[in-house]
Design an enzyme around this catalytic site. Structure first.
Site, short mmCIF file in Angstrom:
data_model
loop_
_atom_site.label_atom_id
_atom_site.label_comp_id
_atom_site.label_asym_id
_atom_site.label_seq_id
_atom_site.Cartn_x
_atom_site.Cartn_y
_atom_site.Cartn_z
N GLY A 1 -50.04 12.45 87.57
CA GLY A 1 -48.64 12.76 87.82
C GLY A 1 -48.41 14.26 87.85
CB CYS A 2 -45.72 16.26 89.40
SG CYS A 2 -44.28 15.32 88.87
CG PHE A 3 -43.37 16.92 84.22
CD1 PHE A 3 -43.23 18.28 83.98
CD2 PHE A 3 -42.23 16.20 84.51
CE1 PHE A 3 -41.99 18.91 84.02
CE2 PHE A 3 -40.98 16.80 84.55
CZ PHE A 3 -40.87 18.16 84.31
CB ALA A 4 -49.58 14.10 83.82
CB THR A 5 -50.97 17.96 87.40
OG1 THR A 5 -51.35 16.71 87.99
CG2 THR A 5 -51.87 19.06 87.93
#
Length: 342
Positions: free
Chosen positions: A148-152
């Site tokens: 995911g974007c935040f997770a990246t």
């Protein structure tokens, strides 16, 4: 190389199409959409008008996957689980899922954030594809779960600190643009509600916490380790700006810049900045720009990460992971020159 993008009408699907249509090793692209079947791709994605005159196909996921070298699943959360079985039955060379369905291997951790998994038997087939950390380890994988974007952003901030003994729970304050809410209108993505506004969401339980915690436990070897993502919606369209704050030993804090430079040495899409990075310098690219600072008197460290949520946080990382899995040039199709100012 033949590629299918299943669920290509959304923002992520559009960016993914933009990348694969210009990829030097891809010769044929099929884009499917249930809602846009038969319509020109350029009607949903006007910026692609110069790249393709093709129309969205109304094929099922299994039909689209048949005979393809790569299948990208660009679907809403929960939809990939419904179609992954038929996609695997069609035997494409590589499956890349951009949803959250197969990112978390610990089913109890998954259930905490998403509820019971609808396709638990398929989870083990997927390799978590944090491309800038996994690198060549992805070579030969047959199914990838794109982060995911935040997770990246959160994991790129955490990874170099994995072995220096972080004291307590690292805090990760992030702000994302409205495109992260998807193409379908929502009250919190509506312009009057978003412009000139800033608000938190997913408080003490953002879904991307599951990916971040899973990685942090694996990297530290601590089965109960945790990290806290504090997600916010900002008054802009694209990008994520994330700041990590943590405490480590004063000695490690004094050399935190070297820790990050070493961790990402040779990684083509991580740039270590000499000053706090600006969001607009990453938007439109597959880059993650990072600046890390430590205080040797207190052991405090602050790490800032900026990236494009639709490219590095979605379609670009998926293509980067595909390149790595297939043994292609990791940078193929991803050396993007973004507009500035934007």
């Amino acid at each position: 190389m033949k590629v299918a993008v299943v669920g290509a009408a959304g923002y992520v699907g559009g960016e993914l199409l933009r990348l694969v249509l210009q990829h030097p090793d891809i010769t044929e692209v099929v884009a499917t959409s249930r809602s846009q079947a038969g319509r020109p791709i350029a009607e949903a994605h006007p910026a692609l008008a110069s790249l393709t005159e093709a129309r969205f196909a109304g094929l099922s996921a299994g039909e689209a996957a048949r005979g393809q070298d790569v299948v990208f699943l660009s679907l809403e959360h929960g939809e990939s689980s419904k179609v992954a079985g038929e996609v695997f039955d069609a035997a494409p060379g590589l499956v890349v899922d951009l949803a959250a369905d197969f990112r978390v291997r610990d089913l109890r951790l998954y259930e905490r954030y998403y509820g019971p998994h609808p396709a638990p038997d398929l989870v083990s087939r997927f390799t978590y594809a944090l491309a800038d950390v996994r690198g060549a380890e992805l070579h030969g994988a047959e199914a990838l779960a794109a982060p995911g974007c935040f997770a990246t952003a959160a994991q790129l901030a955490l990874y170099p600190l994995r072995s220096v003994g972080v004291d307590g729970i690292p805090a990760l304050f992030g702000v994302t643009g409205s495109s992260g809410a998807g193409v379908h209108p929502k009250p919190t993505a509506h312009h009057p509600a978003r412009a000139n506004n800033l608000f938190a969401y997913g408080v003490l339980g953002h879904r991307h916490d599951a990916e971040v915690v899973q990685a942090w436990r694996s990297w530290t070897g601590e089965p109960t380790a945790t990290a806290r993502l504090m997600a916010h919606s900002g008054p802009f369209v694209r990008g994520i700006h994330l700041t990590l704050h943590a405490t480590i030993s004063p000695d490690a804090a004094a050399r935190v810049g070297d820790l990050f430079s070493s961790a990402y040495s040779g990684r083509p899409f991580v740039r270590m900045a000499d000053a706090p990075p600006q969001l607009t310098h990453a938007v439109g690219t597959n880059m993650a720009n990072i600046h890390a600072v430590g205080d040797a008197s207190t052991g405090e460290v602050q790490v800032m990460v900026v990236l494009d949520n639709l490219i590095k946080g979605a379609g670009g990382q998926a293509v980067q992971a595909m390149n790595l899995a297939l043994g292609l040039d990791e940078s193929a199709g991803l050396r993007l020159a973004a507009p500035f100012p934007c």
